[in-house]
Write a protein that holds these residues in place. Structure first.
Motif, PDB file in Angstrom:
ATOM      1  N   LEU A 232       1.059  -0.702   0.230  1.00  0.00           N
ATOM      2  CA  LEU A 232      -0.024   0.093  -0.408  1.00  0.00           C
ATOM      3  C   LEU A 232       1.310   1.701   0.214  1.00  0.00           C
ATOM      4  O   LEU A 232       1.740   1.317   1.011  1.00  0.00           O
ATOM      5  CB  LEU A 232      -0.901   0.296   1.513  1.00  0.00           C
ATOM      6  N   ARG A 233       0.600   2.291  -1.037  1.00  0.00           N
ATOM      7  CA  ARG A 233       1.376   3.562  -0.814  1.00  0.00           C
ATOM      8  C   ARG A 233       0.423   5.152  -0.861  1.00  0.00           C
ATOM      9  O   ARG A 233      -0.536   4.530  -1.207  1.00  0.00           O
ATOM     10  CB  ARG A 233       2.217   3.796  -2.314  1.00  0.00           C
ATOM     11  N   PHE A 234       0.488   5.709   0.176  1.00  0.00           N
ATOM     12  CA  PHE A 234       0.194   7.038  -0.269  1.00  0.00           C
ATOM     13  C   PHE A 234       0.585   8.014  -0.589  1.00  0.00           C
ATOM     14  O   PHE A 234       1.483   8.115  -0.263  1.00  0.00           O
ATOM     15  CB  PHE A 234      -0.286   6.769   1.769  1.00  0.00           C
ATOM     16  N   ALA A 235      -0.442   9.080  -1.306  1.00  0.00           N
ATOM     17  CA  ALA A 235      -0.296  10.192  -1.584  1.00  0.00           C
ATOM     18  C   ALA A 235      -1.143  11.157  -1.630  1.00  0.00           C
ATOM     19  O   ALA A 235      -2.668  10.343  -2.501  1.00  0.00           O
ATOM     20  CB  ALA A 235       0.490   9.577  -2.789  1.00  0.00           C
ATOM     21  N   GLY A 236      -0.981  12.514  -1.599  1.00  0.00           N
ATOM     22  CA  GLY A 236      -2.644  12.965  -0.753  1.00  0.00           C
ATOM     23  C   GLY A 236      -3.170  12.569  -0.099  1.00  0.00           C
ATOM     24  O   GLY A 236      -3.082  11.376   0.934  1.00  0.00           O
ATOM     25  N   ASP A 237      -5.079  12.760  -1.053  1.00  0.00           N
ATOM     26  CA  ASP A 237      -5.594  11.952  -0.417  1.00  0.00           C
ATOM     27  C   ASP A 237      -6.399  10.072  -1.393  1.00  0.00           C
ATOM     28  O   ASP A 237      -7.545  10.258  -1.242  1.00  0.00           O
ATOM     29  CB  ASP A 237      -7.133  12.532  -0.336  1.00  0.00           C
TER      30      ASP A 237
END
Length: 866
Positions: A232-237
């Protein structure tokens, strides 16, 4: 853990060198060949490397565990979810399961320093495989077991408590804390790149410090059911998910609504596609990781590809027209399909660095020493590079790798072992996990082996029971999968998860004279049990003065054989390597036979207690190799079946290509004492065996993968007479699926129950998949009746006929019980976690024992259900 024979010879070599003698030994080194079915190999010699054997064994174990559940076809999405839903609707019997393996499990236990043990290797207390880790700056650590769910520690590691017990899947793909402190749990273990441990999606816990996961915490709908999730990778919303069915995304602010499929390289092979029924479909859309530009979240690079190679393997980014296109050049980081396999990314906290590990299908196919292409850095901080090579197999090996000079090569299992963790306070300080843990503090200019594979080859090693690891520093278990950095009471630590559990050391820890971390601590304190048991055996403890105490033993994935005596405060490990099937004398639990792999059997008659004196006097060894002639990967399953006659503990049956019989019981001392009762035929290997009063039932497969799968049941006598194959047409009463277990009536050998793995034809697109999981015969297998009744449609693993006349069944989701005179099943007891029950065995204490593949051993008092 190390190959058992390699372990023994290394220990002998160290001792002989110390007294002025030398010894040499060449080891067979099978070469992995990329394939989408069972891996094949051919023998070579490499001058002392046990690693290639271990790598091949790992590939075979994961492939065979999968094929037992999928052959003869591909399992459609939703199968496990439907089984869990049915499970929740079934009534339960009375009684509660007792958790047996609640004590620390010491792999270095000084009581068991016999020829086959891994004692003094340095890994200390262990538990089962950890595939997800997350940690915060307030002492909270979260660890995910391969098939054991999520555990939480509030003390920087230790005093663990399970927090995912109510979820339908306890298989961990990854764990992540987002910027808001929420804990994201992606289910579906992704180490195999196939469908061994599919999950039921992604769950979010808003208050992980205090709460527990609930089924309603799932993000989106059923889009990610029956997948494995690599990252899992997060960027912004937005959160991105790399899965076995492509790359998906979802809003992190609105958790309802479906996941969006961002990219699948071969969409025709996805569920519902025109090629979904193709046997290669599970391998056609594997995504391994996602790298997002910290300066521009719209710039994303996808790492996509099956570990053993396919034409679609490569890196992808979005073109101006919004389509995903293969990336042509990234500097030193290769982009051609042959050299992009399993990939892991990691970004520094300040955005100035990106790091990557790349496993190469071409290297894995051609180099028996490694599958690693390299470790790379993008010093621009952009996933678009340019990327620079900062380590390869040789550089890491020369950094102080445990077997430097003894032949072991870093990256030999890089398709299975990978993590990257950047120190948030220093973008040039990186931990890299392969089989061992490597560390650099200068951005890859130099490396140390912070956690060597094991301690045995070093001059500081000693088998002296007074010295837990000799004079060497403690190390971690081998085979690294996850890492995290967190802080507790002002002390920042790195946590690593591997096939032996969770380990911790200060993030800026000390090194010993060999360049190894000297301050590793195992966090397997007995409160976290993710042990993966293939088998269990129970016998009376001869040392218990009450006469009521028992010894519980079991074979484990990569953690040898565990032994728990009646009054032990710590479990010990008396056999090393992988632990397969187990035979324990119910009248004397110190009589133990344990399979390593491929029918490589060893026996002890004193629990394998030894102080290491066999090193100088081989006559003092307390365990003995007694493998039948089928001890070979081509002639037996990775975990091959063993059994005894319940009416005569001295009669043993083992299954490879042949059905082997021996009548000396635990007094056997040589493999030559086995007799072949029956040849199952070329290409056929036993999957289950059972015997009562001289009658033997042997289930077999061959080929055993979903391409051309066949199965059968042979019946005959232990003396070699009366053998015949039962008539089992593909479209007949019994399904054309994997035969997993038999239960034979002790009073009437013509009465037999057989269990089948896999899913029925509602979920499996394959020839003759059939319906049902449990069948009964009263005429020795001539005719059969489906007694599956209300059982969930899920792989059945083990069946027992109980003394009360009832039937107990272990499956991939629960254990079930059918009372005598009834036709329908109930869930057996309370409190057993939702994980695979691979073997049920009755103990002399009146309890039924369950070996689970992810949550240890459990027991329940057997009684007639009211």
């Amino acid at each position: 853990m190390p190959d058992r024979q390699h372990r023994r010879l290394l220990a002998i070599a160290v001792t002989l060198t110390a007294i002025g003698l030398t010894t040499t030994q060449a080891f067979a080194a099978p070469v992995p060949v990329p394939t989408t079915t069972a891996t094949t190999h051919d023998g070579t010699t490499d001058g002392g490397d046990g690693g290639s054997d271990d790598a091949h064994d790992s590939m075979e174990s994961t492939a065979q565990f999968t094929e037992a559940r999928t052959a003869p076809g591909v399992v459609a999405p939703g199968a496990y979810g439907a089984a869990w839903a049915q499970l929740k609707s079934l009534p339960r019997t009375g009684g509660e399961w007792e958790h047996v393996t609640t004590k620390p499990y010491n792999a270095d236990d000084p009581r068991y320093r016999d020829v086959n043990s891994n004692s003094s290797g340095g890994s200390g207390d262990v538990t089962g495989r950890i595939t997800g880790l997350a940690a915060d700056d307030d002492g909270h650590v979260y660890a995910g077991g391969a098939d054991g769910g999520v555990f939480r520690s509030r003390t920087g590691g230790g005093d663990w408590e399970p927090i995912a017990e109510k979820l339908p899947s306890l298989s961990t793909g990854t764990l992540d804390l987002d910027g808001s402190g929420r804990l994201w749990y992606a289910t579906g273990e992704a180490n195999t790149g196939a469908t061994t441990y599919v999950g039921t999606g992604v769950y979010v816990l808003a208050d992980p410090k205090h709460g527990t996961f609930q089924p309603g915490d799932r993000v989106g709908g059923a889009e990610l059911e029956s997948t494995t999730i690599h990252a899992l990778r997060f960027a912004g919303d937005k959160v991105w998910a790399a899965t076995s069915r492509g790359v998906w995304s979802h809003s992190t602010t609105t958790l309802t609504g479906p996941w969006t499929l961002e990219f699948a390289p071969n969409p025709d092979y996805l569920p519902g596609g025109s090629k979904a029924a193709d046997p290669s479909a599970p391998y056609k859309n594997i995504a391994n990781d996602i790298a997002i530009d910290p300066k521009d979240p719209s710039k994303v690079v996808l790492a996509v590809g099956w570990r053993s190679g396919d034409t679609y393997n490569g890196f992808y980014s979005k073109a101006a027209d919004g389509s995903w296109q293969r990336v042509g050049s990234l500097g030193d980081l290769p982009t051609d399909a042959a050299n992009v396999g399993d990939v892991t990314f990691a970004r520094s906290a300040d955005g100035s660095r990106y790091y990557a590990i790349d496993e190469s299908p071409a290297v894995m196919a051609s180099n028996p020493d490694t599958g690693l292409k390299g470790v790379y850095v993008s010093r621009s901080g952009s996933p678009s590079g340019p990327w620079t090579l900062i380590a390869d197999k040789d550089k890491l090996r020369n950094s102080g790798s445990a077997l430097q000079g003894a032949g072991y090569q870093p990256g030999i299992q890089s398709w299975y072992n990978q993590f990257l963790q950047v120190d948030p306070a220093n973008p040039d300080h990186v931990y890299a996990g392969l089989e061992e843990v490597f560390e650099t503090t200068d951005g890859g200019g130099s490396w140390v082996t912070a956690a060597p594979y094991w301690n045995n080859p070093f001059p500081c090693w000693s088998i002296d029971p007074a010295k837990q690891t000799g004079d060497c520093s403690p190390t971690t278990h081998s085979d690294q999968h996850a890492a995290a950095i967190g802080t507790y009471r002002g002390r920042t630590s790195v946590y690593v998860g591997n096939d032996g559990g969770v380990y911790r050391r200060p993030v800026n820890g000390q090194l010993d004279a060999y360049g190894h971390g000297k301050d590793w601590t195992s966090l397997a304190d007995g409160t976290i049990d993710t042990l993966q048991y293939y088998s269990v055996g129970v016998g009376k403890d001869p040392a218990d003065p009450s006469g009521r105490g028992v010894i519980v033993s079991g074979g484990l994935q990569d953690n040898g054989e565990s032994i728990l005596r009646a009054h032990d405060k710590v479990m010990g490990s008396n056999f090393g390597g992988d632990g397969g099937d187990t035979i324990v004398d119910p009248n004397n639990g110190c009589n133990i036979a344990q399979e390593y792999v491929y029918l490589d059997m060893w026996v002890t008659q004193n629990c394998a207690v030894n102080n290491g004196s066999w090193l100088t006097d081989p006559a003092k060894a307390t365990s003995f190799e007694v493998a039948p002639p089928d001890k070979d990967a081509n002639a037996a399953r990775f975990i091959a079946p063993l059994t005894t006659d319940p009416r005569n503990v001295n009669t043993w049956v083992a299954g490879g290509r042949h059905v082997w019989v021996q009548n000396k019981g635990f007094a056997i001392r040589s493999g030559s004492e086995w007799t072949s009762a029956y040849d199952l035929g070329a290409g056929h290997v036993a999957t289950a065996v059972a015997t009562v009063n001289g009658t033997v039932y042997a289930g077999w497969c061959g080929p055993c993968n979903n391409q051309g799968f066949t199965r059968g049941i042979a019946v005959g006598k232990t003396d070699g007479t009366g053998w015949h194959q039962l008539n089992l047409p593909v479209d007949g009463t019994l399904p054309n699926r994997y035969v997993s277990s038999f239960a034979v009536d002790e009073n009437d050998a013509q009465h037999v129950v057989v269990a089948f793995s896999g899913f029925s034809r509602a979920w499996t697109e394959g020839p003759g998949a059939g319906i049902g999981h449990l069948f009964e015969s009263h005429d020795g297998g001539t005719t059969w009746t489906d007694i599956s009744a209300n059982l969930p449609d899920v792989p059945a693993d083990t069946v027992r006929l109980l003394p009360d006349g009832g039937i107990a069944l272990g499956t991939d989701v629960a254990a079930f019980y059918r009372a005598p005179g009834e036709s329908r099943f109930k869930v057996l007891g309370e409190d057993l976690p939702t994980t695979s029950v691979l073997q049920l065995r009755s103990g002399p204490d009146g309890k039924l024992y369950a070996a689970t593949f992810g949550r240890g051993i459990w027991a329940i008092k057997t009684r007639r259900d009211g």
